[in-house]
Design a protein around this motif. Structure first.
Motif, PDB file in Angstrom:
ATOM      1  N   GLU A 155       0.828  -1.207   0.000  1.00 59.52           N
ATOM      2  CA  GLU A 155       0.000   0.000   0.000  1.00 59.52           C
ATOM      3  C   GLU A 155       0.864   1.259   0.000  1.00 59.52           C
ATOM      4  O   GLU A 155       0.588   2.206  -0.742  1.00 59.52           O
ATOM      5  CB  GLU A 155      -0.935  -0.002   1.219  1.00 59.52           C
ATOM      6  N   ASP A 156       1.902   1.268   0.810  1.00 60.51           N
ATOM      7  CA  ASP A 156       2.803   2.431   0.859  1.00 60.51           C
ATOM      8  C   ASP A 156       3.547   2.618  -0.457  1.00 60.51           C
ATOM      9  O   ASP A 156       3.701   3.743  -0.942  1.00 60.51           O
ATOM     10  CB  ASP A 156       3.816   2.282   2.002  1.00 60.51           C
ATOM     11  N   ASP A 184       0.818   3.657  -3.100  1.00 65.32           N
ATOM     12  CA  ASP A 184      -0.147   4.654  -2.663  1.00 65.32           C
ATOM     13  C   ASP A 184      -1.583   4.212  -2.977  1.00 65.32           C
ATOM     14  O   ASP A 184      -2.356   4.919  -3.623  1.00 65.32           O
ATOM     15  CB  ASP A 184       0.154   6.020  -3.296  1.00 65.32           C
ATOM     16  N   THR A 231      -4.138   0.625  -9.338  1.00 70.77           N
ATOM     17  CA  THR A 231      -3.247   1.721  -9.721  1.00 70.77           C
ATOM     18  C   THR A 231      -3.644   2.344 -11.056  1.00 70.77           C
ATOM     19  O   THR A 231      -3.076   3.355 -11.453  1.00 70.77           O
ATOM     20  CB  THR A 231      -1.771   1.263  -9.800  1.00 70.77           C
TER      21      THR A 231
END
Length: 80
Positions: free
Chosen positions: A50-51, A54, A79
């Protein structure tokens, strides 16, 4: 837009530190069976993904993802 093979390579890099057994990764590699991840490892890995991208991977979606190929497809969808 990232193609599938590029996404597989990116996720393979993220899986690396969590792949304690050195399992060869393919689309059919399972997280619970092949990599033998427990729930804590899964949560740590999901946070890393997730990081890195994003994105947010919901608990419902996490429950559906059993192997690397499904993860690649899910991250591509989130994404794009």
């Amino acid at each position: 837009m990232t193609d599938r093979s590029e996404m597989f390579d990116k996720l393979k890099e993220l899986i690396g530190p969590f792949n304690k057994k050195g399992v060869e990764l393919s689309d059919s590699t399972t997280f619970a069976g092949d990599l033998e991840w427990d729930s804590l490892t899964v949560m740590d890995f999901v946070a890393e993904v997730e990081d890195s991208f994003d994105i947010v991977i919901t608990m419902n979606l996490q429950a559906e993802i059993e192997n690397v190929g499904q993860l690649v497809d899910a991250v591509l969808k989130l994404t794009n």
